[in-house]
Design an enzyme around this catalytic site. Sequence first.
Site, PDB file in Angstrom:
ATOM      1  N   ASN A  90       0.805  -1.225   0.000  1.00  0.00           N
ATOM      2  CA  ASN A  90       0.000   0.000   0.000  1.00  0.00           C
ATOM      3  C   ASN A  90       0.843   1.282   0.000  1.00  0.00           C
ATOM      4  OD1 ASN A  90      -2.746  -1.148   0.229  1.00  0.00           O
ATOM      5  ND2 ASN A  90      -1.928  -1.985   2.142  1.00  0.00           N
ATOM      6  N   SER A 115       6.003  10.939   7.215  1.00  0.00           N
ATOM      7  CA  SER A 115       5.625  10.820   8.624  1.00  0.00           C
ATOM      8  C   SER A 115       6.814  11.032   9.539  1.00  0.00           C
ATOM      9  CB  SER A 115       5.065   9.411   8.864  1.00  0.00           C
ATOM     10  OG  SER A 115       4.969   9.138  10.245  1.00  0.00           O
ATOM     11  N   TYR A 152       6.513   0.821   8.979  1.00  0.00           N
ATOM     12  CA  TYR A 152       5.723   1.904   8.400  1.00  0.00           C
ATOM     13  C   TYR A 152       6.627   3.098   8.087  1.00  0.00           C
ATOM     14  CZ  TYR A 152       2.665   6.036   8.641  1.00  0.00           C
ATOM     15  OH  TYR A 152       2.047   7.234   8.410  1.00  0.00           O
ATOM     16  N   LYS A 156       7.580   5.033   4.525  1.00  0.00           N
ATOM     17  CA  LYS A 156       7.460   6.470   4.276  1.00  0.00           C
ATOM     18  C   LYS A 156       8.791   7.038   3.775  1.00  0.00           C
ATOM     19  CE  LYS A 156       3.131   7.139   5.050  1.00  0.00           C
ATOM     20  NZ  LYS A 156       2.261   7.595   3.937  1.00  0.00           N
TER      21      LYS A 156
END
Lengths: 262, 262
Positions: A90, A115, A152, A156
């Site tokens: 994703n 992020s 995550y 990013k």
Amino acid sequence: MDQPVLLTGAGGRVGQAILGHIGDAYDWRLLDREPLPDEKIPASVDRTDVYVADITDETAVKNAMEGVYAVIHLAGDPRPEAPWDSVLRNNIDGTQKMFEAAVEAGVEKFAFASSNHAVGAYETEERTPDMYRSHHEFRLDGSELPRPSNLYGVSKATGETLGRYYHDHYGISVVNVRIGNLTQHHPPREYERGQAMWLSYRDCAHLFECCVEADYEFEIVYGISNNDRKYYSIDRAREVLGYDPIDNSAEYTFEGEPLDEA
Amino acid sequence: MDQPVLLTGAGGRVGQAILGHIGDAYDWRLLDREPLPDEKIPASVDRTDVYVADITDETAVKNAMEGVYAVIHLAGDPRPEAPWDSVLRNNIDGTQKMFEAAVEAGVEKFAFASSNHAVGAYETEERTPDMYRSHHEFRLDGSELPRPSNLYGVSKATGETLGRYYHDHYGISVVNVRIGNLTQHHPPREYERGQAMWLSYRDCAHLFECCVEADYEFEIVYGISNNDRKYYSIDRAREVLGYDPIDNSAEYTFEGEPLDEA
């Protein structure tokens, strides 16, 4: 500009912060994996400009991208604890697909929702909690190498690097916004780290408006309000994008206000 | 050390450069996606220590990783022009699988074969060809943000960031080696860029031996010989790893020598 601005992940928290404040500012195209309920769509946006699609669906993305001036790319798995398979698909693969479609369509500007987790591991045990306090001098300014706090965050940081490549290779303007702690109404309570990286909804909307309006080549900026406490510099966002935040977590005292630490 | 050293992509060019020079130095485990012919396996390596497997095969990687002291991870799609789907799977997902298996198995050190293509877009039209020449002062030293020249370079930069995460989170020692232009016997001919980033086979083997032997936390170093012409600093590799290259592309005159620009 007259051309549309494409907003992916429009139904998410960042997307709603943006649409809640500048929902009338552009000819929006909205894209989300889930159907958007009416209350999430500004009154000025026609239903035919709302796309329900996964960003890895190349045909759908190509259609949504047609004639677009700028992209604000928020879609992805937003969970810091998201498993690798999900962020690989994703966030990493999805963002590459978005960049491919954007340069193919001749898009001018691409704002990518990065992020604080891309650099979360700078918050070492030696530095914290002192670095969350206003007297501390440690600052990150966007020129530092990534130090992700989780997979995550790796995804990013990879999105940022994809932006570097697509800018260098195709000339598209790219800005990576390392979003801090976005909460509505007031800063997170009893959470120093979140107060230091607080981003109010209206400052968030203003910052992404700057990403559509300003002229730039390739940038990495921090997306936080003008907090007294901060270990992220917003100098670059001010200088290059004209970001001029109005909120500051130090101005909140939490007297009788509802909690919102989402 | 007594424990094995796992070499992935053992049949490739870098792997063969290493095994050709330090094939007797360790208790090797060799892994490659293709079966290795006898001439690619050092005489001291037992056939039972040669694994034929894809690095995204978690079970096979887990078996190969058991009891290993250090990993030299070279496997991946080595083509600068490789398409996204291939580098996403082989270089990004594959490297994450390797790190997961390494920390699970308690591996001490992980040397990752990164590439000059992770920073190739620093070679702008304004800088080249001057930056390929010895009088030019431009230097990259490993502290700079990635600027990939292609999607292969994006995948290598992502491997570096994965290393940062796995080091910070699990404590495994990680060194990313941005390999220059590796050719056997002599530097590339009539190719200034390649001469500036030349890495001889014996210097390559020595450098990866340093990655197994030295003590370090997280490093990004450039893997080139001690060329007069260079825009990559090898200071960090010298200081932290004890790298002491013996070759220099400026010492070659190409009189009557065979070409090898592979």
